[in-house]
Design an enzyme around this catalytic site. Structure first.
Site, PDB file in Angstrom:
ATOM      1  N   LYS A 178     -11.431 -10.939  -1.070  1.00 38.89           N
ATOM      2  CA  LYS A 178     -10.650 -11.492   0.053  1.00 38.89           C
ATOM      3  C   LYS A 178     -10.201 -10.352   0.976  1.00 38.89           C
ATOM      4  O   LYS A 178     -10.322 -10.444   2.196  1.00 38.89           O
ATOM      5  CB  LYS A 178      -9.418 -12.206  -0.500  1.00 38.89           C
ATOM      6  CG  LYS A 178      -8.322 -12.515   0.529  1.00 38.89           C
ATOM      7  CD  LYS A 178      -7.153 -13.263  -0.051  1.00 38.89           C
ATOM      8  CE  LYS A 178      -6.115 -12.361  -0.669  1.00 38.89           C
ATOM      9  NZ  LYS A 178      -5.212 -11.670   0.250  1.00 38.89           N
ATOM     10  N   ASN A 179      -9.730  -9.265   0.380  1.00 36.59           N
ATOM     11  CA  ASN A 179      -9.128  -8.193   1.190  1.00 36.59           C
ATOM     12  C   ASN A 179     -10.147  -7.255   1.812  1.00 36.59           C
ATOM     13  O   ASN A 179      -9.792  -6.380   2.593  1.00 36.59           O
ATOM     14  CB  ASN A 179      -8.094  -7.429   0.361  1.00 36.59           C
ATOM     15  CG  ASN A 179      -6.876  -8.298   0.083  1.00 36.59           C
ATOM     16  OD1 ASN A 179      -6.731  -9.373   0.671  1.00 36.59           O
ATOM     17  ND2 ASN A 179      -6.021  -7.857  -0.807  1.00 36.59           N
ATOM     18  N   CYS A 219       6.731 -11.599   4.802  1.00 37.09           N
ATOM     19  CA  CYS A 219       6.431 -12.723   3.911  1.00 37.09           C
ATOM     20  C   CYS A 219       7.298 -12.532   2.675  1.00 37.09           C
ATOM     21  O   CYS A 219       8.137 -11.651   2.624  1.00 37.09           O
ATOM     22  CB  CYS A 219       4.954 -12.773   3.603  1.00 37.09           C
ATOM     23  SG  CYS A 219       4.473 -11.553   2.421  1.00 37.09           S
TER      24      CYS A 219
HETATM   25  C1  EPZ Z   1      -2.841  -5.049   2.010  1.00 41.96           C
HETATM   26  O1  EPZ Z   1      -1.698  -5.507   2.711  1.00 41.96           O
HETATM   27  C2  EPZ Z   1      -3.298  -6.225   1.164  1.00 41.96           C
HETATM   28  N1  EPZ Z   1      -3.641  -7.344   2.047  1.00 41.96           N
HETATM   29  C3  EPZ Z   1      -2.180  -6.637   0.214  1.00 41.96           C
HETATM   30  O2  EPZ Z   1      -2.685  -7.682  -0.610  1.00 41.96           O
HETATM   31  C4  EPZ Z   1      -1.843  -5.447  -0.679  1.00 41.96           C
HETATM   32  O3  EPZ Z   1      -0.746  -5.787  -1.517  1.00 41.96           O
HETATM   33  C5  EPZ Z   1      -1.451  -4.254   0.200  1.00 41.96           C
HETATM   34  O4  EPZ Z   1      -2.518  -3.949   1.131  1.00 41.96           O
HETATM   35  C6  EPZ Z   1      -1.185  -2.999  -0.629  1.00 41.96           C
HETATM   36  O5  EPZ Z   1      -2.308  -2.700  -1.404  1.00 41.96           O
HETATM   37  C7  EPZ Z   1      -4.843  -7.328   2.677  1.00 41.96           C
HETATM   38  O6  EPZ Z   1      -5.623  -6.404   2.537  1.00 41.96           O
HETATM   39  C8  EPZ Z   1      -5.145  -8.520   3.534  1.00 41.96           C
HETATM   40  P1  EPZ Z   1       0.160  -2.069   3.441  1.00 41.96           P
HETATM   41  P2  EPZ Z   1      -1.041  -4.597   3.889  1.00 41.96           P
HETATM   42  O7  EPZ Z   1       0.106  -1.945   4.914  1.00 41.96           O
HETATM   43  O8  EPZ Z   1      -2.120  -3.946   4.662  1.00 41.96           O
HETATM   44  C9  EPZ Z   1       4.615  -0.956   4.366  1.00 41.96           C
HETATM   45  C10 EPZ Z   1      -2.683  -9.779  -1.671  1.00 41.96           C
HETATM   46  O9  EPZ Z   1      -1.981 -10.242  -2.581  1.00 41.96           O
HETATM   47  N2  EPZ Z   1       4.150  -0.857   5.762  1.00 41.96           N
HETATM   48  O10 EPZ Z   1      -0.591  -1.109   2.598  1.00 41.96           O
HETATM   49  O11 EPZ Z   1      -0.074  -5.440   4.611  1.00 41.96           O
HETATM   50  C11 EPZ Z   1       4.657  -2.413   3.910  1.00 41.96           C
HETATM   51  O12 EPZ Z   1       5.883  -3.000   4.298  1.00 41.96           O
HETATM   52  C12 EPZ Z   1      -2.037  -8.971  -0.557  1.00 41.96           C
HETATM   53  O13 EPZ Z   1      -3.926  -9.921  -1.591  1.00 41.96           O
HETATM   54  C13 EPZ Z   1       5.004  -0.335   6.733  1.00 41.96           C
HETATM   55  O14 EPZ Z   1       6.135   0.031   6.433  1.00 41.96           O
HETATM   56  O15 EPZ Z   1      -0.279  -3.531   3.001  1.00 41.96           O
HETATM   57  C14 EPZ Z   1       4.524  -2.302   2.427  1.00 41.96           C
HETATM   58  O16 EPZ Z   1       5.795  -2.052   1.851  1.00 41.96           O
HETATM   59  C15 EPZ Z   1      -0.532  -8.903  -0.700  1.00 41.96           C
HETATM   60  N3  EPZ Z   1       4.572  -0.254   8.012  1.00 41.96           N
HETATM   61  C16 EPZ Z   1       3.633  -1.068   2.241  1.00 41.96           C
HETATM   62  O17 EPZ Z   1       3.672  -0.360   3.477  1.00 41.96           O
HETATM   63  C17 EPZ Z   1       3.309  -0.638   8.391  1.00 41.96           C
HETATM   64  O18 EPZ Z   1       2.948  -0.519   9.583  1.00 41.96           O
HETATM   65  C18 EPZ Z   1       2.187  -1.410   1.926  1.00 41.96           C
HETATM   66  O19 EPZ Z   1       1.707  -2.130   3.020  1.00 41.96           O
HETATM   67  C19 EPZ Z   1       2.451  -1.166   7.390  1.00 41.96           C
HETATM   68  C20 EPZ Z   1       2.884  -1.259   6.090  1.00 41.96           C
END
Ligand code: EPZ
Length: 418
Positions: A22-23, A118
């Protein structure tokens, strides 16, 4: 509302094919915005989040659909791209925000709603925005929309404060069509980043270092449509491995990349689960009990946060006390009170869950708060004595897993819709 009744304590046995990731599918479908013409993406899981991304592409003026003849193939025809993404779709799924890089690269202007936080945290997009600004974009926030504009994106040296998966994907896509060289430091290293890079390279992009913390991109004037097969879903694979262990069964996972699951395999083996990886399959069987272990979620290649709820369910039945630390998201423990309703003994102390293993779980009505919490509760229900009623108001399970209940039933589970 999706209601599932799980009649527990039945061992799962047999073989199961792992779905496409999915990701990986979500950013790759977003990237088709940059490929004029017809692209074909194979091994795409048939689930709600992908359908939402397809609807976003359609709202942007592309034609996109699952193939009639092959259920896990998505065809995209890209002959025009509008620059405004629809509010109701982007707020429905955070990953829709990843279209900002491709639209900006192609149109020079992108107007994307701020994704809602979310259940698992506020999830800002500041790292995405800083990266696009470094490439020369002007970014404003207006009435809940992110408006990014740039006459021409120019390559830049970027360093992320945190290895954000989505930000790495947004910036990688924008940089592919920027003028000159981009270096992304502290980049996310997830296999889904590598898959996106390979997709873009197949389309003519010049990218090196994807999967490492330093990615180098040499911008090109344009990209071409491609036919591409995405990688298997390592989180679905990890979920299936826990299902074999927690039901004290034995499963052979097929069409999987064991190297994408090293941290998960090591942690399960540390617990005493028998895991035998092959070249593209993994055999998993419960040992005669599970040892308590400590785990801390980390960006890849560390233990994945998306496997934390599922492992917590398994650890709730282990002998001893485990400490689970969630370092990626600020609020990813909503499954704990629900597991406790089933008899688990878990206390939350700051960003750590202290799990005292119990000998058995008992079925109970539980609430699904987010995708992986739902998976954890389904796994606990498979192991628990009696009936568990999962109330999944927002269809989280169908958002992230393809036909999970049906596939579990084919392996010996007893899950029915209410
Ligand atoms: C991706 O989300 C995945 N989703 C998530 O999977 C996964 O948990 C996550 O990466 C971490 O591995 C998809 O790929 C569609 P991040 P993403 O940006 O990109 C903070 C699932 O269950 N952050 O790595 O949103 C954020 O708040 C989902 O399949 C900022 O602060 O994750 C979080 O605490 C859930 N500023 C952390 O980084 C930003 O601009 C990780 O977020 C971006 C993120």
């Amino acid at each position: 509302m999706l209601k599932l009744v799980v009649k527990g304590a039945k061992p799962l046995r047999g073989e199961v094919n792992v779905s496409g990731s999915k990701n990986a599918a979500l950013p790759i479908l977003a990237a088709t915005i940059m490929l004029p013409g017809r692209s074909v993406v194979r091994n795409v899981p048939n689930l709600l989040d992908v359908t939402t991304m397809i609807r976003v592409l359609r709202a942007l003026g592309l034609r996109a659909e699952y193939s009639q003849s092959s259920p896990n193939t998505v065809n995209v025809w890209n002959y025009q791209v509008r620059h405004v993404a629809p509010y109701e779709l982007v707020t429905k799924m955070r990953a829709s925000f990843f279209v900002i890089g491709p639209i900006l690269a192609v149109k020079g202007l992108a107007k994307i709603p701020l994704p809602g936080g979310c259940a698992i945290g506020s999830r800002p997009v500041d790292i995405h925005i800083k990266g696009l600004e470094a490439l020369g974009a002007r970014v404003e926030l207006e009435h809940g929309f992110v408006i990014a504009s740039a006459n021409r994106l120019r390559g830049a040296k970027i360093h992320f404060d945190f290895p954000s998966v989505g930000a790495t994907e947004s910036v990688l896509m924008a940089a592919a069509l920027a003028e000159g060289e981009t270096l992304i430091g502290n980049a996310a290293r997830e296999p889904e980043i590598v898959d996106l890079a390979n997709f873009l390279i197949a389309a003519g992009a010049r990218i090196e270092g994807a999967g490492s913390e330093q990615i180098r991109v040499e911008g090109v004037p344009q990209l071409a449509p491609v036919e591409y097969t995405i990688i298997p879903d390592r989180i679905e694979a990890g979920t299936l491995m826990v299902a074999a262990a927690i039901t004290r069964g034995e499963l052979k996972l097929k069409r999987v990349v064991p190297d994408h699951l090293t941290a998960t395999i090591n942690k399960l083996q540390e617990m005493g689960v028998r895991v035998v990886p092959g070249s593209d399959e993994i055999v998993v069987a419960a040992g005669d009990g599970f040892k308590a272990v400590d785990v801390k979620t980390l960006p890849y290649p560390g233990f994945p946060t998306d496997m934390q709820p599922q492992l917590t369910a398994l650890l709730s039945l282990s002998a001893g006390t485990s400490v689970i630390s969630e370092s990626v998201f600020e609020n990813r423990f909503m499954h704990l009170p629900e597991l406790c309703r089933m008899g688990a003994d878990i206390k939350l102390e700051g960003q750590s869950a202290i799990v005292n293993g119990v000998s058995r779980l008992s079925g109970a009505p539980v609430r699904v708060t987010d995708l992986r919490a739902g998976a954890a509760l389904l796994l606990a229900g498979l192991a628990a004595e009696g009936e568990t009623l999962l109330e999944d108001r927002d269809h989280h399970l169908n958002r992230g897993y393809e036909r999970l209940a049906e596939r579990f039933n084919a392996l010996g589970a007893d899950i029915s819709k209410k």
